[in-house]
Write a protein that holds these residues in place. Structure first.
Motif, PDB file in Angstrom:
ATOM      1  N   ILE A  20       0.819  -1.215   0.000  1.00  0.00           N
ATOM      2  CA  ILE A  20       0.000   0.000   0.000  1.00  0.00           C
ATOM      3  C   ILE A  20       0.854   1.267   0.000  1.00  0.00           C
ATOM      4  CG2 ILE A  20      -0.300   0.053   2.523  1.00  0.00           C
ATOM      5  CD1 ILE A  20      -2.920   1.070  -0.102  1.00  0.00           C
ATOM      6  N   GLU A  21       1.968   1.272   0.706  1.00  0.00           N
ATOM      7  CA  GLU A  21       2.810   2.466   0.743  1.00  0.00           C
ATOM      8  C   GLU A  21       3.400   2.764  -0.631  1.00  0.00           C
ATOM      9  OE1 GLU A  21       5.611   2.209   3.924  1.00  0.00           O
ATOM     10  OE2 GLU A  21       4.030   1.929   5.418  1.00  0.00           O
ATOM     11  N   LYS A  22       3.788   1.748  -1.348  1.00  0.00           N
ATOM     12  CA  LYS A  22       4.314   1.918  -2.707  1.00  0.00           C
ATOM     13  C   LYS A  22       3.228   2.504  -3.617  1.00  0.00           C
ATOM     14  CE  LYS A  22       6.381  -0.770  -6.440  1.00  0.00           C
ATOM     15  NZ  LYS A  22       6.787  -2.110  -6.886  1.00  0.00           N
ATOM     16  N   ILE A  23       2.018   2.018  -3.473  1.00  0.00           N
ATOM     17  CA  ILE A  23       0.891   2.514  -4.267  1.00  0.00           C
ATOM     18  C   ILE A  23       0.607   3.965  -3.910  1.00  0.00           C
ATOM     19  CG2 ILE A  23      -1.597   2.252  -4.658  1.00  0.00           C
ATOM     20  CD1 ILE A  23      -1.144  -0.805  -4.182  1.00  0.00           C
ATOM     21  N   GLN A  24       0.561   4.271  -2.623  1.00  0.00           N
ATOM     22  CA  GLN A  24       0.250   5.634  -2.176  1.00  0.00           C
ATOM     23  C   GLN A  24       1.284   6.649  -2.667  1.00  0.00           C
ATOM     24  OE1 GLN A  24      -0.062   4.826   2.030  1.00  0.00           O
ATOM     25  NE2 GLN A  24      -2.295   4.840   1.943  1.00  0.00           N
ATOM     26  N   LYS A  25       2.528   6.263  -2.760  1.00  0.00           N
ATOM     27  CA  LYS A  25       3.567   7.177  -3.238  1.00  0.00           C
ATOM     28  C   LYS A  25       3.313   7.605  -4.681  1.00  0.00           C
ATOM     29  CE  LYS A  25       7.187   5.727  -0.122  1.00  0.00           C
ATOM     30  NZ  LYS A  25       8.439   5.003   0.067  1.00  0.00           N
ATOM     31  N   ARG A  26       2.611   6.779  -5.426  1.00  0.00           N
ATOM     32  CA  ARG A  26       2.348   7.087  -6.840  1.00  0.00           C
ATOM     33  C   ARG A  26       1.135   7.996  -7.029  1.00  0.00           C
ATOM     34  NH1 ARG A  26       2.995   2.811 -11.110  1.00  0.00           N
ATOM     35  NH2 ARG A  26       3.264   4.743 -12.250  1.00  0.00           N
ATOM     36  N   SER A  44     -14.406   2.718   9.063  1.00  0.00           N
ATOM     37  CA  SER A  44     -13.561   1.784   8.317  1.00  0.00           C
ATOM     38  C   SER A  44     -12.298   2.471   7.826  1.00  0.00           C
ATOM     39  CB  SER A  44     -14.314   1.229   7.104  1.00  0.00           C
ATOM     40  OG  SER A  44     -15.443   0.530   7.515  1.00  0.00           O
ATOM     41  N   ILE A  45     -12.476   3.626   7.225  1.00  0.00           N
ATOM     42  CA  ILE A  45     -11.350   4.406   6.712  1.00  0.00           C
ATOM     43  C   ILE A  45     -11.566   5.826   7.237  1.00  0.00           C
ATOM     44  CG2 ILE A  45     -10.033   5.087   4.686  1.00  0.00           C
ATOM     45  CD1 ILE A  45     -11.450   2.813   3.166  1.00  0.00           C
ATOM     46  N   ARG A  46     -10.850   6.169   8.270  1.00  0.00           N
ATOM     47  CA  ARG A  46     -11.059   7.418   9.001  1.00  0.00           C
ATOM     48  C   ARG A  46     -10.889   8.650   8.111  1.00  0.00           C
ATOM     49  NH1 ARG A  46     -13.576   6.193  13.736  1.00  0.00           N
ATOM     50  NH2 ARG A  46     -12.598   4.387  14.670  1.00  0.00           N
ATOM     51  N   VAL A  47     -11.564   9.715   8.501  1.00  0.00           N
ATOM     52  CA  VAL A  47     -11.630  10.931   7.687  1.00  0.00           C
ATOM     53  C   VAL A  47     -10.251  11.570   7.483  1.00  0.00           C
ATOM     54  CG1 VAL A  47     -12.144  12.567   9.547  1.00  0.00           C
ATOM     55  CG2 VAL A  47     -13.054  12.965   7.240  1.00  0.00           C
ATOM     56  N   HIS A  48      -9.301  11.364   8.381  1.00  0.00           N
ATOM     57  CA  HIS A  48      -7.968  11.948   8.166  1.00  0.00           C
ATOM     58  C   HIS A  48      -7.344  11.425   6.867  1.00  0.00           C
ATOM     59  CE1 HIS A  48      -6.606   8.221  10.184  1.00  0.00           C
ATOM     60  NE2 HIS A  48      -5.500   8.388   9.493  1.00  0.00           N
ATOM     61  N   ASN A  49      -7.752  10.233   6.439  1.00  0.00           N
ATOM     62  CA  ASN A  49      -7.265   9.694   5.164  1.00  0.00           C
ATOM     63  C   ASN A  49      -7.796  10.485   3.973  1.00  0.00           C
ATOM     64  OD1 ASN A  49      -5.729   7.141   5.885  1.00  0.00           O
ATOM     65  ND2 ASN A  49      -7.628   6.859   7.020  1.00  0.00           N
ATOM     66  N   ALA A  50      -8.967  11.056   4.111  1.00  0.00           N
ATOM     67  CA  ALA A  50      -9.531  11.879   3.039  1.00  0.00           C
ATOM     68  C   ALA A  50      -8.672  13.121   2.817  1.00  0.00           C
ATOM     69  CB  ALA A  50     -10.965  12.280   3.377  1.00  0.00           C
ATOM     70  N   TYR A  51      -8.247  13.744   3.909  1.00  0.00           N
ATOM     71  CA  TYR A  51      -7.396  14.930   3.792  1.00  0.00           C
ATOM     72  C   TYR A  51      -6.029  14.577   3.203  1.00  0.00           C
ATOM     73  CZ  TYR A  51     -10.949  17.174   6.631  1.00  0.00           C
ATOM     74  OH  TYR A  51     -12.145  17.672   7.094  1.00  0.00           O
ATOM     75  N   LYS A  52      -5.522  13.412   3.561  1.00  0.00           N
ATOM     76  CA  LYS A  52      -4.247  12.961   2.999  1.00  0.00           C
ATOM     77  C   LYS A  52      -4.394  12.709   1.492  1.00  0.00           C
ATOM     78  CE  LYS A  52      -0.564   9.595   3.830  1.00  0.00           C
ATOM     79  NZ  LYS A  52      -0.239   9.324   2.465  1.00  0.00           N
ATOM     80  N   LEU A  53      -5.490  12.079   1.088  1.00  0.00           N
ATOM     81  CA  LEU A  53      -5.742  11.861  -0.341  1.00  0.00           C
ATOM     82  C   LEU A  53      -5.826  13.189  -1.083  1.00  0.00           C
ATOM     83  CD1 LEU A  53      -8.426   9.078  -0.931  1.00  0.00           C
ATOM     84  CD2 LEU A  53      -6.167   9.259  -1.958  1.00  0.00           C
ATOM     85  N   LYS A  54      -6.560  14.134  -0.500  1.00  0.00           N
ATOM     86  CA  LYS A  54      -6.712  15.451  -1.126  1.00  0.00           C
ATOM     87  C   LYS A  54      -5.341  16.086  -1.331  1.00  0.00           C
ATOM     88  CE  LYS A  54      -8.389  19.467  -2.275  1.00  0.00           C
ATOM     89  NZ  LYS A  54      -7.708  19.797  -3.503  1.00  0.00           N
ATOM     90  N   ARG A  55      -4.487  15.967  -0.335  1.00  0.00           N
ATOM     91  CA  ARG A  55      -3.140  16.543  -0.436  1.00  0.00           C
ATOM     92  C   ARG A  55      -2.312  15.846  -1.517  1.00  0.00           C
ATOM     93  NH1 ARG A  55      -0.916  15.045   4.303  1.00  0.00           N
ATOM     94  NH2 ARG A  55       0.275  13.420   3.273  1.00  0.00           N
ATOM     95  N   ASP A  56      -2.418  14.526  -1.603  1.00  0.00           N
ATOM     96  CA  ASP A  56      -1.595  13.760  -2.536  1.00  0.00           C
ATOM     97  C   ASP A  56      -2.089  13.802  -3.976  1.00  0.00           C
ATOM     98  OD1 ASP A  56       0.024  13.095  -0.420  1.00  0.00           O
ATOM     99  OD2 ASP A  56      -0.752  11.064  -0.202  1.00  0.00           O
ATOM    100  N   LEU A  57      -3.394  13.932  -4.148  1.00  0.00           N
ATOM    101  CA  LEU A  57      -3.972  13.993  -5.500  1.00  0.00           C
ATOM    102  C   LEU A  57      -4.128  15.464  -5.878  1.00  0.00           C
ATOM    103  CD1 LEU A  57      -6.621  11.195  -5.003  1.00  0.00           C
ATOM    104  CD2 LEU A  57      -4.554  11.023  -6.387  1.00  0.00           C
ATOM    105  N   LYS A  58      -3.173  15.969  -6.645  1.00  0.00           N
ATOM    106  CA  LYS A  58      -3.070  17.414  -6.861  1.00  0.00           C
ATOM    107  C   LYS A  58      -4.261  18.039  -7.574  1.00  0.00           C
ATOM    108  CE  LYS A  58       0.062  16.283 -10.580  1.00  0.00           C
ATOM    109  NZ  LYS A  58       1.442  16.257 -10.969  1.00  0.00           N
ATOM    110  N   ASN A  59      -4.986  17.277  -8.334  1.00  0.00           N
ATOM    111  CA  ASN A  59      -6.119  17.833  -9.079  1.00  0.00           C
ATOM    112  C   ASN A  59      -7.442  17.285  -8.522  1.00  0.00           C
ATOM    113  OD1 ASN A  59      -7.460  19.313 -10.996  1.00  0.00           O
ATOM    114  ND2 ASN A  59      -6.991  17.957 -12.695  1.00  0.00           N
ATOM    115  N   SER A  60      -7.539  17.276  -7.191  1.00  0.00           N
ATOM    116  CA  SER A  60      -8.733  16.687  -6.576  1.00  0.00           C
ATOM    117  C   SER A  60      -9.543  17.716  -5.802  1.00  0.00           C
ATOM    118  CB  SER A  60      -8.329  15.549  -5.639  1.00  0.00           C
ATOM    119  OG  SER A  60      -7.565  16.050  -4.569  1.00  0.00           O
ATOM    120  N   LYS A  61     -10.806  17.390  -5.627  1.00  0.00           N
ATOM    121  CA  LYS A  61     -11.724  18.166  -4.792  1.00  0.00           C
ATOM    122  C   LYS A  61     -12.269  17.217  -3.741  1.00  0.00           C
ATOM    123  CE  LYS A  61     -12.812  21.366  -8.327  1.00  0.00           C
ATOM    124  NZ  LYS A  61     -13.294  22.672  -8.340  1.00  0.00           N
TER     125      LYS A  61
END
Length: 91
Positions: A20-26, A44-61
């Motif tokens: 998963i870490e290798k995938i997340q880096k991409r 199941s997947i805590r909301v702090h993960n949503a903020y991390k996704l938003k940060r990592d996916l540069k063209n996301s809302k």
């Protein structure tokens, strides 16, 4: 049932791939427009993960639904449809 939540959480942990870490880096390589919809009360997947996704996916809302769990599409379908339509109509 008394142990239902424990069993549910242990089951969801098994769904996470070993690399998963290798995938997340991409994630930072993805430049497509992405809409992230999340329930603030997701256990199941805590909301702090949503903020991390938003940060990592540069063209996301990111849209977080209050008082909603893991299944926004089932819990607040009208709001989910509204957000998707709004996202699709944007540039």
């Amino acid at each position: 049932l008394p142990l239902a939540k424990y069993v549910y959480l242990e089951t969801t942990k098994q769904l996470i791939p070993d690399d998963i870490e290798k995938i997340q880096k991409r994630y930072k390589e993805i430049d497509l427009p992405i809409l992230i919809l999340w329930g603030k009360e997701d256990v199941s997947i805590r909301v702090h993960n949503a903020y991390k996704l938003k940060r990592d996916l540069k063209n996301s809302k990111l849209r977080i639904f209050p008082e909603v769990g893991h299944m926004p599409n089932e819990e607040v379908p009208e709001k989910v449809v509204f957000e998707i339509l709004k996202f699709m109509e944007e540039d």
